[in-house]
Design an enzyme around this catalytic site. Sequence first.
Site, short mmCIF file in Angstrom:
data_model
loop_
_atom_site.label_atom_id
_atom_site.label_comp_id
_atom_site.label_asym_id
_atom_site.label_seq_id
_atom_site.Cartn_x
_atom_site.Cartn_y
_atom_site.Cartn_z
N ASN A 107 -25.52 48.61 -8.73
CA ASN A 107 -24.98 47.04 -8.58
C ASN A 107 -22.89 47.57 -9.38
O ASN A 107 -22.91 48.18 -10.24
CB ASN A 107 -24.85 45.67 -9.41
CG ASN A 107 -24.20 44.88 -8.82
OD1 ASN A 107 -23.82 44.95 -7.37
ND2 ASN A 107 -22.75 44.28 -10.35
N HIS A 109 -19.22 46.63 -10.36
CA HIS A 109 -19.37 45.06 -11.16
C HIS A 109 -16.91 45.38 -11.45
O HIS A 109 -16.93 46.20 -11.88
CB HIS A 109 -20.08 44.74 -12.67
CG HIS A 109 -19.10 43.28 -12.60
ND1 HIS A 109 -19.54 41.95 -12.52
CD2 HIS A 109 -18.03 42.84 -13.86
CE1 HIS A 109 -18.13 40.88 -12.67
NE2 HIS A 109 -17.91 41.87 -13.82
#
Length: 211
Positions: A107, A109
């Site tokens: 991911n 962020h």
Amino acid sequence: MKNIVILISGRGSNMEAVVRAAQSEGWPARIAAVISNRPDAAGLGFAQARGIPTAVVPSKEFASRAEFDAALQQEIDRFAPDLVVLAGFMRILTSPFVEHYAGRMLNIHPSLLPAFPGLATHRQALEAGVAEHGATVHFVTAELDHGPVIAQARVPVLPGDTEDLLAARVLVEEHKLYPYAVRLFVEDRLRIEHGEVRVLDACLADPSVIQ
């Protein structure tokens, strides 16, 4: 040759950056599919134009997160992924789903984790008065925005910055950082040791060297 499945919810600008890098840099990987939880996600059109298979698993059609995640997992696994890349995928994932892809789901962020997990990171940074902000690529774990960090990119917080100005500056760096981190994975240059990531061949640890 590794299979990459990318999950998006909207325009997918980080997905675009990963796809362009994978195709132009000759990675030992292919983008096997782009999957969205929203049928109107703009990024699906980009993927289709590039000849990448796409699929939609509409989150609104499921009564619970667990049911949605089970259906999403089934769809992802049709493409035999070696890596799942979250690129603006706006869903909080259940623990069984995360565990299924443990060590092979990334991911990005928009903050320098562990600072400012969750939403509204640019507002949080401005309200905190920090001098630097940025983005982090990390392995996904059951605890939101707390997985082992692979790489970070930093930008200064300037006088007069608004959320939009700061977000735009961070996004430029995200589009360099995410392809860099994904490339490290597909080239087998990441190791998780004692909860931390070690990058093999550290001479390439700076995203600026990735053209």
